[in-house]
Each structure stands twice: as C-alpha cells, then as structure tokens.
Design an enzyme around this catalytic site. Sequence first.
Site, PDB file in Angstrom:
ATOM      1  N   ARG A 172      36.482  33.139  39.811  1.00  0.00           N
ATOM      2  CA  ARG A 172      37.714  33.785  39.381  1.00  0.00           C
ATOM      3  C   ARG A 172      37.557  34.180  37.917  1.00  0.00           C
ATOM      4  NH1 ARG A 172      38.358  34.672  43.769  1.00  0.00           N
ATOM      5  NH2 ARG A 172      40.006  34.061  45.227  1.00  0.00           N
ATOM      6  N   HIS A 209      32.414  42.532  41.942  1.00  0.00           N
ATOM      7  CA  HIS A 209      33.085  41.656  42.904  1.00  0.00           C
ATOM      8  C   HIS A 209      32.439  41.765  44.288  1.00  0.00           C
ATOM      9  CE1 HIS A 209      37.134  39.439  43.549  1.00  0.00           C
ATOM     10  NE2 HIS A 209      36.234  39.020  44.414  1.00  0.00           N
TER      11      HIS A 209
END
Length: 306
Positions: free
Chosen positions: A221, A269
């Site tokens: 994260r 990502h």
Amino acid sequence: MPTVLFAVPALWEEYRPSLTAAFDGMGVDLVTEAAPETVDYIIYAPSSPLQDFAPYTACKAVLSLWAGVERIVGNPSLTQALCRMVDPALTEGMVEWVVGHALRHHLGIDRHIVNPGRVWDPTCPPLARERPVAMLGMGELGTAAARALASLNFPVTGWSRSAKAVAGIACLHGEEGLEAALRGAAIVVTLLPKTAETENLLDARRLAMLPAGAVILNPGRGAIIDDAALLAALDAGHIGHATLDVFRVEPLPKDHPYWAHPRVTVTPHIAADTRPASSARVIAENVRRGEAGEPLLNLVDRKRGY
C-alpha cells in the site's frame, strides 16, 4: 435460489465467463441488476457505483474482488459480512514480483543491464544467506513471499502488528520487533494493509534505522511509506533504492519526483492482480458456504480494518 449481484459494471464482461462457470450447477441467479431487497450476495469492488448498502436488507455477505478493503470497511451503511479476496493466483503473482525484484537488487542486475560506459566490474554479489530481508506484514501475501525468499536462503524476519508463528521464519511483532527487523535488514518488503496504525509506518525515524544502502520494495500500500521521508533518505544515499508498485495517488502523477529519481523504480501497480478464473472460484465457494451455513472465507475484522 440465491441471487448474486455483480455490482461492478465495468468488469462484468471480464468476469462473466469465469463466474458463470464457477456457479455452474449451484442453482445461483447471477445478475447485474436486481431489486435490493432480493439480493443475497454482492460481488463488489471499490470502483463500484454501489456505495449505499442499507437497502440490501437480505444480503448475507459482500464479497470483494480486491484484497485491500480500506476503501469500503469504513462505509457506515455496510452492516453485512464483508469478505476480502484471497486469490491463489494473486498470491502467486505477488510472490513472483517480490522474488524477482529482491533478486534483481541482490544480484545488482541493473548495473549490467544499463552500462553505457562499458565498465568491466567483476564484483560478485554476496550469497543470499548473507542478505537479510525484513517482511513487514505476515498475512497471506507476506507469509507466501517470506517463505519463497527463505527457500532461496535469504534470512527472512517477518514483522506484524500482532504475534504470528510461521515455520522457518523468525517472526517479530510490536514496536521493539519492528525496530529489530529494520536494523537488521538489507532488503525491506512491505505487504501490510493500510490502516490508521500502518499509515506512514516507514517515516524518517524508522527509515534511519535501516543499514546504509538498504533497498525497499513496496508492493503493498502506498500510504505505508512517508514519501517525503523516503525521498530525503534516497537523496542522502542512506536508502540505496526503492522499487515501488503502489502509491497514494494512482496513476502516479507525471510530475511526481519518483519518476525522475535515479534510485527509484516505478512499476504501475502490477505486482499482483485478481484473476477472474481463480477469484471466481473463491467467490463461488463463499456463496456455497453461506448457503450451507458454514463459516465464510476471508471474513474481514472491522475493528482491525482487514
């Protein structure tokens, strides 16, 4: 016949074949629209236009397609059970990304791939057993990645907020455990969930605990790392490199300093993704469990936030 609402219209065509196959023979009514009071289960992702769960009075569970639930867990209208996605294929992809980038930095591959000066440098890297790794986060993904690195002889120390026990991995917890894990790590991997307790966990004080030249891999994260503190540590040469797959704002803005920093690698990502075929089987199994009165898989603890 339970009604299962697929509440992510943008992903319907991608998931429809796999979900149809996974539900085959189960007597499930898989729909994209339904009167809220008739819905038994909701297949969900935070990008869904569905944000008010209050009308879904008969819904037994909200089944997320994402591993992270920080964008939904605090929704005050969500009173139904919430299950996060633990997808075997997602785990496999994350392990590959972590191992690949750990080996990349361990072996010093970059200096051989980009060598415009044609420098002949026969320096050999140390063995993996001489390169300690700190795995921050020992959930499903962190444990799998830690085991994979340990199988290559990296000495892995796992850290989590609560005590864990994983065979073959030295596990620490709490503030003192975090300091010990960081002070001994040449490579740090962050696979923690985003919560109030983990946001900015790697701040200036904790980054300074790392040995000079340490490498950070963050496929977890973006908010776990204090960006300004990391950039300062990179500029000072204290952190050797940061390979980052997740960010506070995505896509990462083109003017963000990470893009141009010589000691930062940005990956968009892609460390791990939910795969329709395997995740559909997880969803179908949870619906089966719900209908059979069995415990649901991957139930989120609202108080802990994951």
